[in-house]
Scaffold this motif. Structure first.
Motif, PDB file in Angstrom:
ATOM      1  N   LEU A   4       1.772 -24.632  -8.384  1.00 20.39           N
ATOM      2  CA  LEU A   4       1.734 -26.134  -8.091  1.00 20.39           C
ATOM      3  C   LEU A   4       1.091 -26.111  -6.033  1.00 20.39           C
ATOM      4  N   SER A   5       2.000 -26.299  -5.667  1.00 25.77           N
ATOM      5  CA  SER A   5       2.101 -26.364  -4.154  1.00 25.77           C
ATOM      6  C   SER A   5       1.308 -25.691  -3.572  1.00 25.77           C
ATOM      7  N   ALA A   6       0.751 -24.941  -4.536  1.00 25.95           N
ATOM      8  CA  ALA A   6      -1.285 -24.569  -3.674  1.00 25.95           C
ATOM      9  C   ALA A   6      -2.132 -25.166  -4.073  1.00 25.95           C
ATOM     10  N   ARG A  20       7.057 -13.729  -1.078  1.00 26.18           N
ATOM     11  CA  ARG A  20       5.969 -13.870  -0.343  1.00 26.18           C
ATOM     12  C   ARG A  20       5.536 -14.955  -1.005  1.00 26.18           C
ATOM     13  N   HIS A  21       4.962 -15.354  -0.081  1.00 25.28           N
ATOM     14  CA  HIS A  21       4.128 -16.586  -0.708  1.00 25.28           C
ATOM     15  C   HIS A  21       2.528 -16.307  -0.820  1.00 25.28           C
ATOM     16  N   PRO A  22       1.755 -16.654  -1.724  1.00 28.00           N
ATOM     17  CA  PRO A  22       0.387 -15.978  -1.830  1.00 28.00           C
ATOM     18  C   PRO A  22      -0.552 -16.478  -0.979  1.00 28.00           C
ATOM     19  N   GLY A  23      -1.897 -15.518  -0.333  1.00 32.23           N
ATOM     20  CA  GLY A  23      -2.251 -15.536   0.939  1.00 32.23           C
ATOM     21  C   GLY A  23      -1.711 -15.295   2.055  1.00 32.23           C
ATOM     22  N   ARG A  24      -0.142 -14.832   1.471  1.00 31.69           N
ATOM     23  CA  ARG A  24       0.356 -14.422   3.223  1.00 31.69           C
ATOM     24  C   ARG A  24       0.976 -12.531   2.776  1.00 31.69           C
ATOM     25  N   GLU A  25       0.570 -12.416   4.515  1.00 31.27           N
ATOM     26  CA  GLU A  25       0.648 -10.709   4.296  1.00 31.27           C
ATOM     27  C   GLU A  25       2.866 -10.957   4.507  1.00 31.27           C
ATOM     28  N   ALA A  70       6.645 -11.918   4.320  1.00 28.84           N
ATOM     29  CA  ALA A  70       7.182 -12.655   3.259  1.00 28.84           C
ATOM     30  C   ALA A  70       8.429 -14.018   4.018  1.00 28.84           C
ATOM     31  N   ALA A  71       8.108 -14.402   3.437  1.00 25.60           N
ATOM     32  CA  ALA A  71       8.916 -15.918   3.885  1.00 25.60           C
ATOM     33  C   ALA A  71      10.257 -15.811   4.205  1.00 25.60           C
ATOM     34  N   VAL A  72      10.912 -14.606   2.888  1.00 24.43           N
ATOM     35  CA  VAL A  72      12.717 -14.459   2.930  1.00 24.43           C
ATOM     36  C   VAL A  72      11.787 -12.975   2.260  1.00 24.43           C
ATOM     37  N   GLY A 129      18.335 -22.617  11.837  1.00 22.14           N
ATOM     38  CA  GLY A 129      17.028 -21.064  12.915  1.00 22.14           C
ATOM     39  C   GLY A 129      15.383 -22.257  13.022  1.00 22.14           C
ATOM     40  N   PRO A 130      14.642 -21.943  14.091  1.00 23.10           N
ATOM     41  CA  PRO A 130      12.819 -22.224  13.894  1.00 23.10           C
ATOM     42  C   PRO A 130      12.659 -22.005  13.301  1.00 23.10           C
ATOM     43  N   SER A 131      11.773 -22.967  13.208  1.00 23.45           N
ATOM     44  CA  SER A 131      10.060 -23.249  11.925  1.00 23.45           C
ATOM     45  C   SER A 131       9.710 -22.165  11.238  1.00 23.45           C
ATOM     46  N   GLY A 132       9.747 -22.411  10.368  1.00 27.40           N
ATOM     47  CA  GLY A 132       9.027 -20.855   9.122  1.00 27.40           C
ATOM     48  C   GLY A 132      10.036 -19.885   9.219  1.00 27.40           C
ATOM     49  N   ALA A 133      11.148 -20.350   9.447  1.00 26.27           N
ATOM     50  CA  ALA A 133      11.860 -18.912   9.722  1.00 26.27           C
ATOM     51  C   ALA A 133      12.928 -18.714   8.276  1.00 26.27           C
ATOM     52  N   GLY A 134      12.005 -19.800   7.287  1.00 22.76           N
ATOM     53  CA  GLY A 134      12.176 -19.062   5.701  1.00 22.76           C
ATOM     54  C   GLY A 134      13.609 -19.941   5.230  1.00 22.76           C
ATOM     55  N   LYS A 135      13.720 -20.933   6.171  1.00 17.42           N
ATOM     56  CA  LYS A 135      15.210 -21.947   5.199  1.00 17.42           C
ATOM     57  C   LYS A 135      15.011 -22.321   3.542  1.00 17.42           C
ATOM     58  N   SER A 136      13.525 -23.441   3.799  1.00 17.09           N
ATOM     59  CA  SER A 136      13.543 -24.243   2.513  1.00 17.09           C
ATOM     60  C   SER A 136      12.872 -23.107   2.015  1.00 17.09           C
ATOM     61  N   THR A 137      12.511 -22.244   2.054  1.00 17.73           N
ATOM     62  CA  THR A 137      12.147 -20.880   1.268  1.00 17.73           C
ATOM     63  C   THR A 137      13.366 -20.302   0.175  1.00 17.73           C
ATOM     64  N   ASP A 165      17.385 -30.861   2.452  1.00 19.49           N
ATOM     65  CA  ASP A 165      16.961 -29.662   2.964  1.00 19.49           C
ATOM     66  C   ASP A 165      16.140 -31.135   4.338  1.00 19.49           C
ATOM     67  N   GLU A 166      16.440 -31.272   5.640  1.00 22.45           N
ATOM     68  CA  GLU A 166      16.247 -31.505   6.915  1.00 22.45           C
ATOM     69  C   GLU A 166      16.254 -33.432   6.209  1.00 22.45           C
ATOM     70  N   ALA A 167      17.643 -33.211   5.643  1.00 25.15           N
ATOM     71  CA  ALA A 167      17.171 -35.224   5.114  1.00 25.15           C
ATOM     72  C   ALA A 167      17.696 -35.863   6.172  1.00 25.15           C
ATOM     73  N   ALA A 211      19.361 -27.846   8.398  1.00 21.33           N
ATOM     74  CA  ALA A 211      19.393 -28.699   9.422  1.00 21.33           C
ATOM     75  C   ALA A 211      19.091 -28.060  10.626  1.00 21.33           C
ATOM     76  N   HIS A 212      18.479 -28.715  11.594  1.00 21.54           N
ATOM     77  CA  HIS A 212      17.820 -27.859  12.896  1.00 21.54           C
ATOM     78  C   HIS A 212      18.875 -28.198  14.134  1.00 21.54           C
ATOM     79  N   ARG A 213      20.235 -29.203  14.004  1.00 17.79           N
ATOM     80  CA  ARG A 213      20.455 -29.740  14.486  1.00 17.79           C
ATOM     81  C   ARG A 213      21.377 -30.791  14.713  1.00 17.79           C
TER      82      ARG A 213
HETATM   83  N1  LIG Z   1       3.698 -22.851  -0.343  1.00 20.33           N
HETATM   84  C1  LIG Z   1       3.040 -21.728   0.391  1.00 20.33           C
HETATM   85  N2  LIG Z   1       2.229 -20.909   0.708  1.00 20.33           N
HETATM   86  C2  LIG Z   1       2.220 -20.275   1.524  1.00 20.33           C
HETATM   87  N3  LIG Z   1       2.955 -20.459   2.993  1.00 20.33           N
HETATM   88  C3  LIG Z   1       4.113 -20.882   2.772  1.00 20.33           C
HETATM   89  C4  LIG Z   1       4.233 -21.567   2.186  1.00 20.33           C
HETATM   90  N4  LIG Z   1       5.027 -22.549   1.997  1.00 20.33           N
HETATM   91  C5  LIG Z   1       5.519 -22.205   3.411  1.00 20.33           C
HETATM   92  N5  LIG Z   1       5.206 -20.741   3.568  1.00 20.33           N
HETATM   93  C6  LIG Z   1       5.160 -19.717   4.575  1.00 20.33           C
HETATM   94  O1  LIG Z   1       6.824 -19.345   4.744  1.00 20.33           O
HETATM   95  C7  LIG Z   1       7.745 -19.326   5.545  1.00 20.33           C
HETATM   96  C8  LIG Z   1       8.654 -19.710   5.366  1.00 20.33           C
HETATM   97  O2  LIG Z   1       9.085 -21.352   5.611  1.00 20.33           O
HETATM   98  P1  LIG Z   1       9.598 -22.758   5.128  1.00 20.33           P
HETATM   99  O3  LIG Z   1       9.022 -23.284   4.891  1.00 20.33           O
HETATM  100  O4  LIG Z   1      11.294 -21.543   4.174  1.00 20.33           O
HETATM  101  O5  LIG Z   1      10.485 -22.512   6.515  1.00 20.33           O
HETATM  102  P2  LIG Z   1      11.452 -23.012   7.398  1.00 20.33           P
HETATM  103  O6  LIG Z   1      12.118 -22.849   8.295  1.00 20.33           O
HETATM  104  O7  LIG Z   1      12.400 -24.643   6.779  1.00 20.33           O
HETATM  105  O8  LIG Z   1      10.537 -23.916   8.183  1.00 20.33           O
HETATM  106  P3  LIG Z   1      10.595 -25.963   8.974  1.00 20.33           P
HETATM  107  O9  LIG Z   1      12.503 -25.844   9.369  1.00 20.33           O
HETATM  108  O10 LIG Z   1       9.518 -25.347  10.099  1.00 20.33           O
HETATM  109  O11 LIG Z   1      10.999 -26.398   7.398  1.00 20.33           O
HETATM  110  C9  LIG Z   1       6.238 -20.681   6.961  1.00 20.33           C
HETATM  111  O12 LIG Z   1       5.612 -18.909   7.512  1.00 20.33           O
HETATM  112  C10 LIG Z   1       5.548 -20.995   6.410  1.00 20.33           C
HETATM  113  O13 LIG Z   1       4.421 -21.168   6.591  1.00 20.33           O
END
Ligand SMILES: Nc1ncnc2c1ncn2[C@@H]1O[C@H](COP(=O)(O)OP(=O)(O)OP(=O)(O)O)[C@@H](O)[C@H]1O
Length: 560
Positions: A117-119, A349-354, A356-358, A375-383, A502-504, A533-535
């Motif tokens: 759905l998210s794609a 691994r999200h589709p189309g990404r080489e 792994a998110a986590v 952790g920094p943006s994109g670190a995989g926290k939400s995943t 999640d970053e509420a 939370a970032h901070r």
């Molecule tokens: N639906 C998705 N489809 C493809 N790639 C995704 C999807 N969701 C997240 N990603 C990728 O997975 C990686 C981890 O994303 P995630 O959202 O878990 O990071 P985050 O640490 O929560 O980032 P932020 O702090 O910016 O929210 C990122 O590289 C992101 O681009």
């Protein structure tokens, strides 16, 4: 095309469809019979009616004109009643088709997994659920018109064959040639149908994007640009519709000219074969009736092929969604972990990404403690939070409750025990109470009040109508911080075994952040909480602070 028409016909209950087809056939037969009845009638009216066929002699000699006229009127009345029944049933079935496809697409949507759905693009689904299925209903109506038109034309041509086989064969042959000549137009209608689907999706996308970004549109002064974008998409849509109408109009002109030529040939042939006027006049009436019928058949065929792409789009979307359909949850009764909620070696691994998110993450959330992911943006926290919450099935590894691994179905059931609060809270248009009861419809008044207090949302009691205050579309009549605190109260109402934030507070000012921080601190030792939370204030509530980078855990700090 045959497969698609069967698919569409199968969307309605078979007995009703058969009843409709029977009514259509009966109506077609009355039409043929009515014209044939003209033969004895004309021979009774005039002594110069010429040689009438053998079957008409007993009628012409034993039945009176008034009896024949009465029969004729009764036949017309019967046909009118049949046509009324056909039109009501046809409309009913058309609406049934729309309902069936709307329900099917929508339930496939809500059952698909989160990753799929998210794609997908939301406006594409909206366009399919609203406009696409209407086109299917329209296609179905035209398919029925094709069937009923073909039945009536068949009845008319059989009647004509009976009156004069030679002339009828000429007319049938000519009619089939005319219809075959329209094949290129039907192919064009198919292509135009595809274009129309794309244009509908674009209008819906512009509408959705603009409505969602209305604040941005206003603050950037992009109103004019948004209106122009909508004008462009609607004029493309209108062009597609007009192009189709023009093609249909051209087909009609060709048909009328072809039919007039055919009629001229038939009359010339009739005069050379010395056909009796009592037979010739009904024959001409039959052929004249064939022309509008051929016309409506041709139009219906064009409209039908025009709707076929909408059906193909709907089928493709449903197939994509069904392939991603989630397993039925098992153990959806709420779980009550006694010691830990853990992930063991998980990877996504999200589709189309080489990358792994986590990857290779193992982590325990202690029950009744607060764990904060930083952790920094994109670190995989939400995943990672989505894996803990059962929203994402990990590609590798497992989620464990008190050391017991959850099966994929069990992980979906686990969601009933989890509540989320996101950065952008989702509130529905309605009152505060309705928004709260959405999560727990049976909750009592004192439970609602307690949840609001625990979420530092006591401000609700001071609103003009208290819990009955309307929050506006997406909660826009409240501030961001107020929305977020109501969202937290709604999450608490579920008494979740795991509360995920999640970053509420990342979009809130420090006062609102402090209010939510105080609410979380107030739950210390009584609830299992996972915070991203970032901070700031929320990070300070941590019993355990987990540092993530590049999809992996970098460090774990115990603070309690
Ligand atoms: N639906 C998705 N489809 C493809 N790639 C995704 C999807 N969701 C997240 N990603 C990728 O997975 C990686 C981890 O994303 P995630 O959202 O878990 O990071 P985050 O640490 O929560 O980032 P932020 O702090 O910016 O929210 C990122 O590289 C992101 O681009």
């Amino acid at each position: 095309m045959k497969g698609t028409s069967v698919t569409l016909l199968r969307s309605v209950a078979a007995p009703r469809l058969l009843a409709l087809l029977a009514l259509m056939l009966a109506s077609a037969l009355t039409e043929g019979a009515g014209i044939i009845a003209l033969v004895p009638m004309l021979s009774l009216l005039s002594a110069d009616a010429g040689n009438i066929p053998d079957w008409a002699h007993p009628l012409a000699s034993h039945v009176t004109l008034s009896a024949l006229l009465a029969f004729f009127v009764a036949l017309v009345a019967l046909r009118a009643v049949l046509q009324y029944a056909v039109s009501v049933l046809q409309r009913r079935l058309q609406l049934e088709v729309v309902d069936h496809w709307r329900k099917t697409v929508f339930s496939a949507l809500v059952r698909a997994d989160w990753r799929t759905l998210s794609a997908l693009r939301n406006s594409d689904h909206a366009s399919m659920v609203v406009m696409g299925v209407d086109r299917l209903g329209y296609g179905f109506a035209n398919l029925l018109l094709l069937i009923s038109g073909a039945a009536t034309l068949g009845a008319i041509w059989i009647a004509a064959l009976w009156l004069s086989p030679v002339l009828a064969l000429v007319a049938v042959g000519g009619g089939l040639v005319v219809l075959a000549g329209f094949a290129p137009l039907r192919r064009r209608a198919h292509l135009l149908g595809k274009r129309l689907g794309e244009d509908y999706r674009r209008v819906q996308a512009v509408l959705d994007d603009t409505m969602r970004a209305m604040r941005l549109v206003k603050s950037h002064g992009r109103e004019q640009a948004a209106s122009e974008e909508m004008t462009r998409s609607t004029s493309d849509l209108r062009d597609a519709q007009i192009t189709f109408e023009k093609a249909a109009g051209r087909a009609r002109v060709l048909l009328h000219v072809g039919a007039a030529l055919l009629l001229a040939v038939i009359v010339a042939l009739a005069s050379s074969r010395d056909i009796a006027p009592a037979v010739l006049l009904p024959l001409i009436a039959l052929f004249a009736r064939s022309v509008p019928l051929l016309d409506s058949l041709q139009q219906a065929a064009q409209h039908w092929v025009h709707a076929v792409p909408a059906l193909k789009d709907a089928e493709a979307l449903i197939e994509t969604l069904r392939e991603a359909e989630e397993l039925s949850p098992t153990g959806s009764a709420r779980l009550h972990p006694a010691s830990s909620i853990s992930v063991n070696g998980v990877a996504v691994r999200h589709p189309g990404r080489e990358q792994a998110a986590v990857e290779g993450v193992t982590l325990d959330l202690a029950v009744d403690a607060t764990t904060v992911l930083v952790g920094p943006s994109g670190a995989g926290k939400s995943t990672l939070a989505d894996i803990f919450g059962g929203l994402l099935q990990p590609d590798e590894g497992v989620v464990e409750i008190d050391g017991q691994a959850l099966s994929p179905e069990g992980l979906i059931g686990w969601r009933a025990s989890v509540a989320y609060v996101h950065q952008e809270p989702v509130l529905f248009h309605g009152t505060v109470r309705e928004n709260l009861l959405w999560a727990e419809p049976e909750a009592r008044e004192d439970t609602l009040e307690q949840a609001l207090r625990s979420a530092s949302a006591g401000f609700v009691f001071d609103l003009p109508c208290g819990l009955d205050t309307v929050v506006g579309d997406a909660g826009r009549q409240l501030s961001g911080g107020e929305r977020q605190r109501i969202a937290l109260a709604r999450a608490l109402l579920r008494d979740p075994a795991l509360l995920i934030l999640d970053e509420a507070t990342s979009a809130l000012d420090s006062a609102n952040e402090a209010a939510i921080g105080a609410a979380i601190a107030g739950m210390a030792g009584t609830r299992t909480i996972l915070v991203i939370a970032h901070r700031g204030k929320l990070a300070e509530t941590a019993d355990t602070l987990v540092h993530m980078r590049d999809g992996r855990i970098e460090a774990i700090e115990n603070r309690s």
